[in-house]
Design a protein around this motif. Structure first.
Motif, PDB file in Angstrom:
ATOM      1  N   ALA A 121     -10.511 -37.943  30.411  1.00  0.00           N
ATOM      2  CA  ALA A 121     -10.693 -36.705  29.637  1.00  0.00           C
ATOM      3  C   ALA A 121     -10.397 -35.477  30.498  1.00  0.00           C
ATOM      4  O   ALA A 121      -9.797 -34.499  30.035  1.00  0.00           O
ATOM      5  CB  ALA A 121     -12.109 -36.632  29.073  1.00  0.00           C
ATOM      6  N   LYS A 122     -10.853 -35.567  31.771  1.00  0.00           N
ATOM      7  CA  LYS A 122     -10.542 -34.446  32.671  1.00  0.00           C
ATOM      8  C   LYS A 122      -9.034 -34.315  32.871  1.00  0.00           C
ATOM      9  O   LYS A 122      -8.486 -33.213  32.865  1.00  0.00           O
ATOM     10  CB  LYS A 122     -11.234 -34.666  34.012  1.00  0.00           C
ATOM     11  N   GLN A 182     -12.736 -36.219  20.415  1.00  0.00           N
ATOM     12  CA  GLN A 182     -13.181 -37.598  20.183  1.00  0.00           C
ATOM     13  C   GLN A 182     -13.714 -38.215  21.473  1.00  0.00           C
ATOM     14  O   GLN A 182     -14.733 -38.922  21.467  1.00  0.00           O
ATOM     15  CB  GLN A 182     -12.016 -38.426  19.640  1.00  0.00           C
ATOM     16  N   GLY A 183     -13.020 -37.952  22.613  1.00  0.00           N
ATOM     17  CA  GLY A 183     -13.502 -38.471  23.899  1.00  0.00           C
ATOM     18  C   GLY A 183     -14.860 -37.890  24.261  1.00  0.00           C
ATOM     19  O   GLY A 183     -15.734 -38.595  24.791  1.00  0.00           O
ATOM     20  N   GLU A 184     -15.007 -36.583  23.950  1.00  0.00           N
ATOM     21  CA  GLU A 184     -16.308 -35.972  24.226  1.00  0.00           C
ATOM     22  C   GLU A 184     -17.402 -36.578  23.364  1.00  0.00           C
ATOM     23  O   GLU A 184     -18.528 -36.846  23.846  1.00  0.00           O
ATOM     24  CB  GLU A 184     -16.192 -34.465  23.967  1.00  0.00           C
ATOM     25  N   GLN A 185     -17.073 -36.830  22.085  1.00  0.00           N
ATOM     26  CA  GLN A 185     -18.068 -37.480  21.215  1.00  0.00           C
ATOM     27  C   GLN A 185     -18.399 -38.886  21.715  1.00  0.00           C
ATOM     28  O   GLN A 185     -19.572 -39.296  21.726  1.00  0.00           O
ATOM     29  CB  GLN A 185     -17.522 -37.546  19.782  1.00  0.00           C
ATOM     30  N   HIS A 186     -17.336 -39.623  22.114  1.00  0.00           N
ATOM     31  CA  HIS A 186     -17.580 -40.975  22.621  1.00  0.00           C
ATOM     32  C   HIS A 186     -18.414 -40.939  23.903  1.00  0.00           C
ATOM     33  O   HIS A 186     -19.329 -41.749  24.092  1.00  0.00           O
ATOM     34  CB  HIS A 186     -16.237 -41.662  22.878  1.00  0.00           C
ATOM     35  N   ARG A 187     -18.088 -39.982  24.781  1.00  0.00           N
ATOM     36  CA  ARG A 187     -18.871 -39.841  26.015  1.00  0.00           C
ATOM     37  C   ARG A 187     -20.322 -39.503  25.700  1.00  0.00           C
ATOM     38  O   ARG A 187     -21.252 -40.051  26.303  1.00  0.00           O
ATOM     39  CB  ARG A 187     -18.239 -38.751  26.886  1.00  0.00           C
TER      40      ARG A 187
END
Length: 362
Positions: free
Chosen positions: A263-264, A163-168
């Motif tokens: 995220a990291k 989800q964080g990757e999608q948001h990013r």
């Protein structure tokens, strides 16, 4: 030492010797003359046979049957001696066998007690192994639950990471669109300014050429100037809006960078959880191997327990058979002793009766 048997010829010689001494040849006197040898029943039987033989021949003729009877008597005495010897030998042998059987019985009982002790020890070990197995199974169940929880946490973190990757990615797309819109706005504003500058230069040239027509076209130019002012105001507003969008985009970019750092960090946590999960899997594999070893040990203990139970059953069966054999031999010995005592009592009673029935010599 008295002999176990006598001959008829010896009874005859003892009777004749007593008669020669002028004494009555009673059973007791003959037995004393024979050296307290022979049973009274045997002496009575020999005397009766001698009287019958002497009564049939008149006492003057020595029959051939006397030698045969003498031989028969000696054979009977020999048989009695051999029978007594065999009885004594059998008794000795039976006594030795009984002692051996008692020793074997005692040894079997000791072995049975040892097997019983070993069986109890084996049952104790089996109980301990069962407790350890239950503890291992409980530990394995707890580790399985922890593994499932860790796997669920990893799945949740992976979902959050996705989800964080999608948001990013969405923020990057928005930032790119905003940058493209800002570039397009700057390009349009520059083209419009260039166009206005060219128009202004043209107008300046036309104003020098058309100074005379300025009064006529002043109203028109005033209208155009008003339109230009409105366009400038609109462009300024659009420029301010573009600046606001740029500031928002920069803010979102900073937020995106912060989320990217989170995220990291989440990725690092996921990696740490992955390492913990790998360690848990290794521990679970060790527990599974330990479980297999415990199950193999339990199977071996069960086989040893079954073998011990079989050996114990065989020992008990052998012990029962030996006890039965000893009981039978004791019963035989008791019956044999009872018969010998009963025979001795009958001989004694017969001798007393014969003594009472024999008349006293004149």
């Amino acid at each position: 030492m008295a002999r176990s048997g006598i001959y008829k010829s010896e009874v005859v010689r003892a009777r004749d010797a007593l008669r020669a001494q002028g004494r009555h040849p009673s059973i007791d006197a003959i037995r004393v003359e024979l050296g307290n040898t022979g049973s009274k029943a045997t002496i009575h039987r020999y005397l009766k046979e001698i009287e019958e033989e002497e009564g049939g021949t008149g006492g003057t003729q020595v029959a051939v049957s006397e030698a045969i009877q003498d031989l028969v008597g000696r054979l009977a005495g020999r048989l009695h001696e051999e029978a007594d010897a065999r009885i004594a030998e059998a008794k000795t042998r039976y006594t030795g066998e009984i002692a051996q059987l008692k020793d074997a019985l005692r040894q079997q009982r000791q072995e049975g007690e040892a097997l019983k002790t070993q069986l109890q020890h084996t049952e104790s070990l089996l109980s301990e192994e069962s407790d350890r197995h239950r503890q291992t199974a409980l530990t394995l169940q707890q580790e399985t639950v922890q593994r499932a929880q860790a796997a669920q946490q990893v799945a949740d973190l992976q979902s959050q990471l996705a989800q964080g990757e999608q948001h990013r990615q969405s923020l990057e797309d928005k930032h790119r669109h905003a940058r493209e819109a800002l570039d397009h706005f700057r390009q349009a504003a520059k083209e419009q300014r260039d166009q206005e500058q060219r128009q202004h230069e043209q107008q300046t040239q036309h104003l020098q050429a058309e100074l005379r027509q300025l009064n006529q076209t002043l109203g028109t130019k005033q209208d155009q100037l008003t339109g230009i002012s409105r366009d400038n105001a609109r462009l300024a507003a659009e420029l301010s809006q573009a600046h606001a969008q740029l500031h928002q985009t920069q803010t979102e970019a900073r937020s995106l960078r912060d989320e990217l750092a989170v995220a990291k960090e989440t990725g690092q946590r996921v990696e740490a959880l992955g390492q913990r999960l790998a360690e848990r899997e290794l521990q679970i594999e060790d527990l599974l191997r330990g479980k297999s070893v415990v199950e193999a040990t339990l199977a071996e203990q069960a086989e040893r327990r079954q073998a011990l139970e079989i050996e114990l059953g065989a020992a008990r069966a052998s012990l029962s058979i030996q006890e039965k054999v000893i009981a039978d031999m004791n019963a035989q010995l008791l019956r044999h002793g009872s018969r010998r005592k009963q025979s001795g009592k009958q001989d004694h009673v017969a001798g007393v009766g014969e003594k009472a029935a024999t008349p006293t010599a004149p």
